[in-house]
Design a protein around this motif. Structure first.
Motif, mmCIF file in Angstrom:
data_model
loop_
_atom_site.group_PDB
_atom_site.id
_atom_site.type_symbol
_atom_site.label_atom_id
_atom_site.label_comp_id
_atom_site.label_asym_id
_atom_site.label_seq_id
_atom_site.Cartn_x
_atom_site.Cartn_y
_atom_site.Cartn_z
ATOM 1 N N LYS A 106 46.664 -24.167 75.801
ATOM 2 C CA LYS A 106 45.754 -24.901 75.272
ATOM 3 C C LYS A 106 44.310 -24.793 76.376
ATOM 4 O O LYS A 106 44.650 -24.797 77.566
ATOM 5 N N ASP A 130 43.364 -23.194 70.667
ATOM 6 C CA ASP A 130 44.731 -22.690 71.085
ATOM 7 C C ASP A 130 44.857 -21.187 71.105
ATOM 8 O O ASP A 130 44.365 -20.386 70.339
ATOM 9 N N ASP A 163 43.791 -21.564 66.564
ATOM 10 C CA ASP A 163 43.419 -22.885 66.339
ATOM 11 C C ASP A 163 42.368 -23.446 66.873
ATOM 12 O O ASP A 163 42.085 -23.250 68.220
ATOM 13 N N ASN A 191 39.878 -26.689 67.699
ATOM 14 C CA ASN A 191 39.819 -28.287 67.514
ATOM 15 C C ASN A 191 38.571 -28.854 67.648
ATOM 16 O O ASN A 191 38.516 -30.288 67.198
HETATM 17 MG MG LIG Z 1 46.772 -26.243 67.449
#
Ligand SMILES: [Mg+2]
Ligand SMILES: Nc1ncnc2c1ncn2[C@@H]1O[C@H](COP(=O)(O)OP(=O)(O)OP(=O)(O)O)[C@@H](O)[C@H]1O
Length: 324
Positions: free
Chosen positions: A212, A273, A285, A287
């Protein structure tokens, strides 16, 4: 009429659902803005939900970000009307809602994403799908199993994984964490979902960890690793009940990815990610606005950087440069 500068404090508006605007991490970071220079104004749910944007309070710098129930269109109208310095672009937050837009923008910026295809059932001719034991064919493109099926709606976290028959078959369903569970295995379900539009992508073998990344501007990124929900669906928690995280140092190439993600999506504060495999990293991903939780160094750095960005944007000339 409002005038900027001229001895008064810089008004920093926080336009987000109250749950986020008054969260612990947000409090920590806002408390680091020097009150001799900045006045923080939390708009609040009553304001953003009940009042038209013309009646929202004035601000010089706007922290505005989507979460469930956030009135994005009103926030966009407000930004258009007041023209504050916007830390996280609002129209880009609309793009973040569609995983296809996210992947398209990542690819346009030469950021690696998993091999994927879009199944658009709402589009004539966009919904062709053939299923086999070891792969599927989406609109003519072969996607090998194990594969990941993601709803095009980025707010929908029901991501499924399908295994090839040669590995025993079956599928795994990920979901928003419930207690100590994040996924469940279904040994007898092999057919993909027959309704809705999805991204199908090949599974990137990461040895079970997600990375992350949290940016604060293009030159700052904090990273930490967590067990992937794909491993066994059991969430690792410490005594305090927090999910266990592992320290990560980003490579030069990954720092470049963080820089590109932050700039491409125009999100100063941005979480995304990374899937690391054999010296390569794929973004799976993005966010948007997201803080690292429970990390004092991050709170300090983030507070400092946001102060600098806002100052630099609003009083050019007064601020000589940004710290590294
Ligand atoms: Mg994610
Ligand atoms: N192509 C892939 N290969 C391997 N694992 C993947 C892949 N895509 C997603 N995953 C795994 O599935 C998890 C969820 O995927 P993703 O982050 O895209 O969904 P999400 O529901 O939007 O997640 P978030 O909770 O971060 O918003 C990832 O954290 C990763 O562990």
């Amino acid at each position: 009429h409002w005038t900027r500068g001229a001895g008064r404090k810089i008004i920093v508006g926080v336009c987000a659902r109250e749950k986020k605007a008054k969260s612990k991490a947000m409090n920590e970071i806002l408390s680091r803005l020097d009150r001799k220079k900045f006045q923080v104004l939390i708009f609040g749910d009553q304001c953003i939900l009940q009042l038209p944007p013309e009646q929202w309070p004035f601000c010089d710098a706007l922290i505005a970000f989507y979460s469930t129930g956030f009135p994005l269109a009103k926030a966009e109208a407000y930004a258009e009307l007041v023209k504050p310095y916007v830390l996280n672009d609002l129209s880009m937050q609309r793009a973040l809602h569609d995983r296809r837009c996210v992947y398209d923008l990542l690819m346009e910026n030469n950021i690696d994403v998993p091999v994927h295809a879009y199944l658009n059932r709402d589009e004539p001719g966009g919904g062709r799908l053939e299923e086999f034991d070891e792969f599927i064919v989406v609109n003519g493109m072969q996607i090998n199993k194990p594969l990941v099926e993601k709803p095009v709606d980025a707010e929908d976290h029901n991501v499924y994984i399908y295994y090839p028959l040669s590995m025993g078959g079956g599928s795994k369903r990920l979901f928003r964490k419930i207690g100590d569970r994040s996924s469940e295995f279904y040994p007898d379900i092999n057919e993909v979902r027959s309704q809705g539009s999805y991204i199908y992508e090949e599974f990137v073998e990461t040895q079970g960890t997600d990375v992350k990344v949290y940016t604060v501007g293009p030159d700052y990124g904090h990273a930490e690793a967590r067990k992937s929900p794909v491993v066994d669906g059991k969430v690792n928690r410490n005594e305090a009940g927090k999910e266990i995280r592992f320290p990560v140092i980003l490579s030069a190439a990954e720092k470049e990815i963080a820089r590109k993600v932050c700039l491409a999506f125009k999100q100063t504060v941005c979480g995304f990610d990374l899937l690391r495999v054999q010296g390569r990293s794929f973004v799976c991903d993005v966010n948007g606005w997201s803080f690292v939780k429970n990390n004092r160094k991050y709170y300090d750095d983030c507070g400092q950087l946001l102060s600098e960005y806002i100052s630099a944007a609003l009083e050019p000339g007064k601020i000589s440069g940004l710290s590294a």
